[in-house]
Design an enzyme around this catalytic site. Structure first.
Site, PDB file in Angstrom:
ATOM      1  N   ASP A 143       0.853  -1.192   0.000  1.00 25.04           N
ATOM      2  CA  ASP A 143       0.000   0.000   0.000  1.00 25.04           C
ATOM      3  C   ASP A 143       0.888   1.241   0.000  1.00 25.04           C
ATOM      4  OD1 ASP A 143      -3.210   0.570   0.951  1.00 25.04           O
ATOM      5  OD2 ASP A 143      -1.785   2.228   1.120  1.00 25.04           O
ATOM      6  N   ILE A 144       0.505   2.242  -0.786  1.00 20.69           N
ATOM      7  CA  ILE A 144       1.333   3.440  -0.937  1.00 20.69           C
ATOM      8  C   ILE A 144       1.327   4.288   0.341  1.00 20.69           C
ATOM      9  CG2 ILE A 144      -0.387   5.086  -1.853  1.00 20.69           C
ATOM     10  CD1 ILE A 144       1.654   5.703  -4.099  1.00 20.69           C
TER      11      ILE A 144
ATOM     12  N   ASN B  30     -12.780  -3.144   2.245  1.00 21.58           N
ATOM     13  CA  ASN B  30     -13.752  -2.060   2.392  1.00 21.58           C
ATOM     14  C   ASN B  30     -14.659  -2.034   1.178  1.00 21.58           C
ATOM     15  OD1 ASN B  30     -12.640  -1.082   4.864  1.00 21.58           O
ATOM     16  ND2 ASN B  30     -10.991  -0.104   3.728  1.00 21.58           N
TER      17      ASN B  30
ATOM     18  N   GLU C  36     -12.159   3.687  -0.943  1.00 17.43           N
ATOM     19  CA  GLU C  36     -11.613   4.808  -1.718  1.00 17.43           C
ATOM     20  C   GLU C  36     -11.363   4.414  -3.161  1.00 17.43           C
ATOM     21  OE1 GLU C  36      -8.076   6.284   0.096  1.00 17.43           O
ATOM     22  OE2 GLU C  36      -9.056   6.664   2.021  1.00 17.43           O
ATOM     23  N   VAL C  37     -10.842   3.230  -3.376  1.00 14.47           N
ATOM     24  CA  VAL C  37     -10.522   2.770  -4.736  1.00 14.47           C
ATOM     25  C   VAL C  37     -11.533   1.693  -5.118  1.00 14.47           C
ATOM     26  CG1 VAL C  37      -8.804   1.661  -6.199  1.00 14.47           C
ATOM     27  CG2 VAL C  37      -8.069   3.311  -4.463  1.00 14.47           C
TER      28      VAL C  37
ATOM     29  N   HIS D 290     -10.014  -4.829  -3.448  1.00 16.89           N
ATOM     30  CA  HIS D 290      -8.658  -5.039  -2.937  1.00 16.89           C
ATOM     31  C   HIS D 290      -8.746  -5.483  -1.497  1.00 16.89           C
ATOM     32  CE1 HIS D 290      -9.820  -0.845  -2.411  1.00 16.89           C
ATOM     33  NE2 HIS D 290      -9.155  -0.877  -1.259  1.00 16.89           N
ATOM     34  N   MET D 291      -7.867  -6.368  -1.140  1.00 20.17           N
ATOM     35  CA  MET D 291      -7.822  -6.875   0.225  1.00 20.17           C
ATOM     36  C   MET D 291      -6.584  -6.303   0.911  1.00 20.17           C
ATOM     37  SD  MET D 291      -8.241 -10.800   1.374  1.00 20.17           S
ATOM     38  CE  MET D 291      -6.528 -11.320   1.284  1.00 20.17           C
ATOM     39  N   HIS D 292      -6.813  -5.571   1.996  1.00 26.18           N
ATOM     40  CA  HIS D 292      -5.700  -5.085   2.805  1.00 26.18           C
ATOM     41  C   HIS D 292      -5.177  -6.240   3.654  1.00 26.18           C
ATOM     42  CE1 HIS D 292      -6.680  -0.695   2.241  1.00 26.18           C
ATOM     43  NE2 HIS D 292      -7.895  -1.189   2.048  1.00 26.18           N
TER      44      HIS D 292
HETATM   45  P1  5GP Z   1      -9.709   1.619   0.444  1.00 25.81           P
HETATM   46  O1  5GP Z   1     -10.049   2.728   1.388  1.00 25.81           O
HETATM   47  O2  5GP Z   1     -10.347   1.801  -0.904  1.00 25.81           O
HETATM   48  O3  5GP Z   1      -9.994   0.265   1.038  1.00 25.81           O
HETATM   49  O4  5GP Z   1      -8.140   1.650   0.291  1.00 25.81           O
HETATM   50  C1  5GP Z   1      -7.478   2.055  -0.868  1.00 25.81           C
HETATM   51  C2  5GP Z   1      -5.999   1.931  -0.580  1.00 25.81           C
HETATM   52  O5  5GP Z   1      -5.285   2.053  -1.784  1.00 25.81           O
HETATM   53  C3  5GP Z   1      -5.466   2.981   0.390  1.00 25.81           C
HETATM   54  O6  5GP Z   1      -4.912   2.348   1.524  1.00 25.81           O
HETATM   55  C4  5GP Z   1      -4.402   3.706  -0.443  1.00 25.81           C
HETATM   56  O7  5GP Z   1      -3.270   4.069   0.320  1.00 25.81           O
HETATM   57  C5  5GP Z   1      -4.076   2.708  -1.526  1.00 25.81           C
HETATM   58  N1  5GP Z   1      -3.655   3.295  -2.795  1.00 25.81           N
HETATM   59  C6  5GP Z   1      -4.288   4.279  -3.472  1.00 25.81           C
HETATM   60  N2  5GP Z   1      -3.636   4.556  -4.615  1.00 25.81           N
HETATM   61  C7  5GP Z   1      -2.555   3.736  -4.642  1.00 25.81           C
HETATM   62  C8  5GP Z   1      -1.491   3.550  -5.593  1.00 25.81           C
HETATM   63  O8  5GP Z   1      -1.407   4.217  -6.643  1.00 25.81           O
HETATM   64  N3  5GP Z   1      -0.564   2.613  -5.306  1.00 25.81           N
HETATM   65  C9  5GP Z   1      -0.629   1.870  -4.161  1.00 25.81           C
HETATM   66  N4  5GP Z   1       0.339   0.970  -3.969  1.00 25.81           N
HETATM   67  N5  5GP Z   1      -1.620   2.004  -3.256  1.00 25.81           N
HETATM   68  C10 5GP Z   1      -2.566   2.921  -3.493  1.00 25.81           C
END
Ligand code: 5GP
Ligand code: ZN
Length: 123
Positions: free
Chosen positions: A36-37, A92, A100-101, A105-107
């Site tokens: 994660d970035i 999420n 957010e994305v 995706h699985m954290h």
């Molecule tokens: P969400 O809130 O959708 O579950 O989490 C999205 C995650 O994607 C966030 O933790 C964010 O830091 C990560 N993320 C967003 N853009 C990028 C990217 O361009 N590269 C990487 N490696 N992670 C990203």
């Protein structure tokens, strides 16, 4: 991945297509894993299906293999990243889930110290 299975403007599809750089921690025909970035724990990886699916509301039987693979590789990737004494997975979904994305995706989140509570209960 063919354009038919990815979305032009999706940030994670761009990572799948190699248009945005990411450190590939694991890749096979179905899934891709990368850090994660903005890590929220010492270990914070993302595991995604290569095919675009916005979130679990849109998941169907067609996504079963990829979704299963995300879980099947999580333990190994967590351990390889240093989280060998426990970890947490989070997916999420939608507004209430603070997604957010909009590409599933699985954290994978890990220590070394125990993580905080799963949720902060609002009073
Ligand atoms: P969400 O809130 O959708 O579950 O989490 C999205 C995650 O994607 C966030 O933790 C964010 O830091 C990560 N993320 C967003 N853009 C990028 C990217 O361009 N590269 C990487 N490696 N992670 C990203
Ligand atoms: Zn996508």
């Amino acid at each position: 991945m063919s354009p038919a299975t990815t979305q032009p403007n999706c940030i994670f599809c761009k990572i799948v297509r190699g248009e945005i750089p990411a450190q590939k921690l694991y890749e096979d025909a179905e899934v891709l894993a990368f850090p994660d970035i903005r890590p929220q724990a010492p270990v914070h990886l993302l595991i995604i299906p290569k095919v675009h699916v916005a979130n679990l509301y849109d998941a169907t039987a067609a996504h079963q293999a990829a979704l299963g693979k995300m879980l099947a590789v999580a333990g190994r990737l967590a351990r390889e990243a240093g989280a060998d004494d426990g970890f947490r997975v989070i997916i999420n979904n939608g507004r209430v889930g603070h997604q957010e994305v909009y590409h599933v995706h699985m954290h994978v989140l890990g220590g070394p110290e125990p993580l905080g509570p799963m949720l902060q209960r609002k009073r």
